[in-house]
Write an enzyme that holds these catalytic residues in place. Structure first.
Site, PDB file in Angstrom:
ATOM      1  CB  CYS A 171      -2.254   7.722   5.566  1.00 36.69           C
ATOM      2  SG  CYS A 171      -1.488   6.989   3.577  1.00 36.69           S
ATOM      3  CB  CYS A 182      -0.631   0.073   1.178  1.00 36.03           C
ATOM      4  SG  CYS A 182      -2.409   1.594   1.497  1.00 36.03           S
ATOM      5  CB  CYS A 183       3.533   2.388   1.840  1.00 32.37           C
ATOM      6  SG  CYS A 183       2.933   2.406   3.389  1.00 32.37           S
ATOM      7  CB  CYS A 190      -1.051   4.110   8.761  1.00 33.60           C
ATOM      8  SG  CYS A 190      -2.045   2.439   7.055  1.00 33.60           S
ATOM      9  CB  CYS A 193       6.429   4.218   4.144  1.00 36.78           C
ATOM     10  SG  CYS A 193       7.152   6.342   3.803  1.00 36.78           S
TER      11      CYS A 193
END
Length: 269
Positions: free
Chosen positions: A204, A121-122, A207, A232
């Site tokens: 985010c 995702c990162c 997170c 990340c």
């Protein structure tokens, strides 16, 4: 690592050490030819760097990675910063097909399924857009500080990023959080309202949580993971051995009090 690039970074770091923040920015702009980029997360350290770049009135581009999952308060301070300094912060967004494929496979919050899923995702939300933001850049400014976490304790003022073929400049590397807070207050710098609510580090929204008393500044980032894996991918470090629960390193720097009151704000232009 390219020896010439590493030596150039070492020389630059040595010269930066005795300078104030704006002088550090100007030195880098005079010493590094080519494109210079500052990637801001709009957190409090990055707001300090944005202020210095704006005051230096040089040629460094200010950009941000809009992941699509940021807090509303982050978008608010983004707009406030552009208005205060009379600048435009360029946005780099995730590639649409990668985002759609991830959500289809993992779910909207699938990054919590595993470290690999979170890193993926990162990867499409931050790392790939960063690559586009730094394309053809000779220098990359960041807001990293050595006191942010144990993982960042060896952050230098300038370092060679051989993978990207540039010099990474960390002009706040030797600052403490207390110095950052005092500078923000003294210079009336816009900052994210979440900093007044126990969020020393802001990423985010899904997170990031507020930190507990005694935790280091980045403890609220990906809090469900082991400390050794909590980056990340934007700022790479040598891999660390896994640690057992309860054996994580202690906070590197004493927690600072919340950022200064927003009541003292004034615009700078």
């Amino acid at each position: 690592m390219t020896v010439a690039l590493a030596q150039q970074a070492e020389r630059l770091a040595a010269r930066m050490a005795g300078l104030d923040l704006i002088a550090r920015i100007r030195l880098v702009e005079s010493e590094l030819s080519g494109r210079l980029v500052f990637t801001t997360s709009l957190g409090i350290e990055d707001q300090v760097v944005t202020h210095a770049i704006a005051m230096a009135k040089g040629r460094t581009e200010i950009v941000t990675l809009d992941t699509g999952r940021l807090f509303p308060e982050t978008y608010d301070v983004w707009a406030e910063t552009e208005s205060a300094y009379g600048i435009r912060i360029r946005s780099y967004a995730p590639e649409r097909k990668s985002e759609e494929a991830f959500v289809a496979a993992e779910g909207i919050n699938g990054f919590r399924h595993s470290v690999a899923a979170r890193q993926a995702c990162c990867g499409f939300r931050k790392v790939e857009p960063l690559g586009r933001a730094l394309d053809q850049a000779a220098g990359w400014f960041t807001g990293l500080r050595a006191g942010q976490s144990a993982n960042r304790a060896d952050t230098p003022l300038a370092e060679a990023d051989d993978d990207r073929g540039l010099i990474k400049v960390n002009p706040l590397a030797d600052w403490t959080r207390a110095q950052v807070d005092a500078f923000v207050k003294d210079q009336f710098i816009p900052y994210n309202a979440l900093h007044d609510r126990g969020f020393p580090s802001i990423g985010c929204a899904p997170c990031t949580r507020a930190v507990k008393i005694g935790e280091d500044e980045r403890a609220g980032r990906w809090w469900w993971e082991q400390e050794s894996k909590k980056e990340c991918g934007l700022h790479l470090h040598a891999p660390e051995a896994d640690v057992e629960p309860g054996e994580e390193p202690a906070a590197f720097e004493e927690p600072a009090r919340a950022a200064s009151s927003r009541d003292n704000r004034r615009e700078l232009v």
